[in-house]
Design a protein around this motif. Structure first.
Motif, mmCIF file in Angstrom:
data_model
loop_
_atom_site.group_PDB
_atom_site.id
_atom_site.type_symbol
_atom_site.label_atom_id
_atom_site.label_comp_id
_atom_site.label_asym_id
_atom_site.label_seq_id
_atom_site.Cartn_x
_atom_site.Cartn_y
_atom_site.Cartn_z
ATOM 1 N N LEU A 59 1.034 -1.276 0.051
ATOM 2 C CA LEU A 59 0.172 -0.174 -0.607
ATOM 3 C C LEU A 59 0.557 1.599 0.317
ATOM 4 C CD1 LEU A 59 -3.244 -1.043 2.455
ATOM 5 C CD2 LEU A 59 -3.064 -0.976 0.116
ATOM 6 N N ARG A 60 1.871 1.408 0.638
ATOM 7 C CA ARG A 60 2.967 2.745 0.868
ATOM 8 C C ARG A 60 3.449 2.535 -0.255
ATOM 9 N NH1 ARG A 60 5.197 0.739 5.419
ATOM 10 N NH2 ARG A 60 3.489 1.574 6.971
ATOM 11 N N ASP A 61 3.686 1.407 -1.480
ATOM 12 C CA ASP A 61 4.523 1.468 -2.536
ATOM 13 C C ASP A 61 3.620 2.217 -3.321
ATOM 14 O OD1 ASP A 61 7.046 0.763 -1.086
ATOM 15 O OD2 ASP A 61 6.122 -1.292 -1.911
ATOM 16 N N ALA A 62 2.077 1.494 -3.377
ATOM 17 C CA ALA A 62 1.362 2.080 -4.364
ATOM 18 C C ALA A 62 0.254 3.527 -4.439
ATOM 19 C CB ALA A 62 0.360 1.435 -4.281
ATOM 20 N N GLY A 63 1.069 4.062 -2.639
ATOM 21 C CA GLY A 63 1.191 5.328 -3.171
ATOM 22 C C GLY A 63 -0.133 5.848 -1.575
ATOM 23 N N HIS A 64 -0.874 4.088 -1.109
ATOM 24 C CA HIS A 64 -1.507 4.900 -0.537
ATOM 25 C C HIS A 64 -0.914 5.384 0.941
ATOM 26 C CE1 HIS A 64 -3.871 4.343 -3.660
ATOM 27 N NE2 HIS A 64 -3.451 2.733 -3.648
ATOM 28 N N HIS A 65 -0.445 6.241 2.000
ATOM 29 C CA HIS A 65 0.724 6.170 2.561
ATOM 30 C C HIS A 65 -0.512 5.477 4.160
ATOM 31 C CE1 HIS A 65 3.771 6.618 0.785
ATOM 32 N NE2 HIS A 65 3.810 7.724 0.036
ATOM 33 N N GLU A 66 -1.416 6.793 4.257
ATOM 34 C CA GLU A 66 -2.358 6.603 5.624
ATOM 35 C C GLU A 66 -3.197 5.883 5.697
ATOM 36 O OE1 GLU A 66 -6.266 8.690 6.589
ATOM 37 O OE2 GLU A 66 -5.092 10.022 5.379
ATOM 38 N N LEU A 67 -3.493 4.931 4.381
ATOM 39 C CA LEU A 67 -4.056 3.389 4.872
ATOM 40 C C LEU A 67 -3.218 2.227 5.267
ATOM 41 C CD1 LEU A 67 -6.576 2.105 4.323
ATOM 42 C CD2 LEU A 67 -5.944 1.409 2.043
ATOM 43 N N ALA A 68 -1.643 2.935 4.159
ATOM 44 C CA ALA A 68 -0.453 1.784 5.180
ATOM 45 C C ALA A 68 -0.033 1.744 6.253
ATOM 46 C CB ALA A 68 0.598 1.790 3.555
ATOM 47 N N GLU A 69 0.143 3.235 6.218
ATOM 48 C CA GLU A 69 0.159 3.570 7.821
ATOM 49 C C GLU A 69 -0.529 3.096 9.060
ATOM 50 O OE1 GLU A 69 2.473 4.219 11.257
ATOM 51 O OE2 GLU A 69 2.672 4.288 9.293
ATOM 52 N N ARG A 70 -1.880 2.940 8.490
ATOM 53 C CA ARG A 70 -2.611 2.571 9.516
ATOM 54 C C ARG A 70 -3.107 0.544 9.665
ATOM 55 N NH1 ARG A 70 -8.769 3.873 8.270
ATOM 56 N NH2 ARG A 70 -8.891 2.825 10.293
ATOM 57 N N VAL A 71 -2.760 0.524 8.394
ATOM 58 C CA VAL A 71 -3.250 -1.632 9.029
ATOM 59 C C VAL A 71 -1.331 -1.726 9.672
ATOM 60 C CG1 VAL A 71 -2.229 -2.788 7.136
ATOM 61 C CG2 VAL A 71 -4.266 -1.293 6.286
#
Length: 164
Positions: A59-71
Motif C-alpha cells: 500500500l505504501r509503495d502504491a502511494g496509499h500512505h495513510e492506509l498503509a500506516e493504519r494497517v
C-alpha cells in the motif's frame, strides 16, 4: 488371549474401571486434537500478521500512505487477546490445562493399571477382529493370518471369571 502384555488388564480389574480409563483417554485425545487446532490458530495468526505487514508495504509503495500506516500500526504486531500474542496463549494452555489433563490421565493409569495405556481399545480390537484373517492380526509381529481364534472372548481379554 489379549493383544500383548502391555494391553492386558491386570487380574481382578473391573469393567467400570477399564471404561473410566477409556473415557479419560478419550478426553486426553480430544485435548490433543484441540491443542493441535490451537497451534494451527497460532501459526495462521502469525502468517496473517506477516501478510498484513506485506500489505502495508505494498500500500505504501502504491502511494496509499495513510492506509498503509493504519494497517501497519493497527494490525501488524498487535495482541490477539489483551496483552497476549498467540505464543503466550499457547504457553499458558500448555503449562496449565493441557499439563493437568496429561498428568491426571497418567496418574490414573499408574494408580489403577500399572501405567498401561489403551486397555479399553485393546479389548475392543480383540472383540472386533476376525481371528485367522489377514489384516486382523493381534500385533504387527503376529504370523500372517494369526490362527488364534478365541472361543471365549472374555477369557481372551483377561476378564476375571466374576466379570464374565
Amino acid at each position: 488371549m489379549a493383544i500383548d502384555d502391555a494391553h492386558t488388564r491386570p487380574a481382578g480389574l473391573d469393567d467400570k474401571t477399564v471404561e473410566a480409563l477409556g473415557k479419560l483417554s478419550e478426553a486426553l485425545e480430544t485435548i490433543e486434537q484441540a491443542r493441535g487446532m490451537l497451534y494451527g490458530f497460532h501459526r495462521l495468526t502469525g502468517t496473517a500478521d506477516f501478510a498484513a505487514g506485506e500489505a502495508a508495504e505494498l500500500l505504501r509503495d502504491a502511494g496509499h500512505h495513510e492506509l498503509a500506516e493504519r494497517v501497519a500500526s493497527e494490525l501488524v504486531g498487535r495482541n490477539v487477546l489483551e496483552g497476549r500474542w498467540t505464543f503466550q496463549i499457547m504457553e499458558e494452555y500448555d503449562d496449565g490445562y493441557y499439563a493437568d489433563v496429561k498428568r491426571l490421565e497418567r496418574e490414573a493409569r499408574e494408580q489403577l493399571v500399572a501405567g498401561k495405556r489403551h486397555l479399553q481399545e485393546a479389548e475392543l480390537k480383540e472383540e472386533r477382529r476376525t481371528g485367522g484373517r489377514r489384516h486382523h492380526e493381534r500385533r504387527p509381529d503376529s504370523a500372517p493370518g494369526d490362527p488364534e481364534v478365541t472361543e471365549d472372548p472374555d477369557a481372551a481379554l483377561g476378564r476375571p471369571p466374576e466379570h464374565r
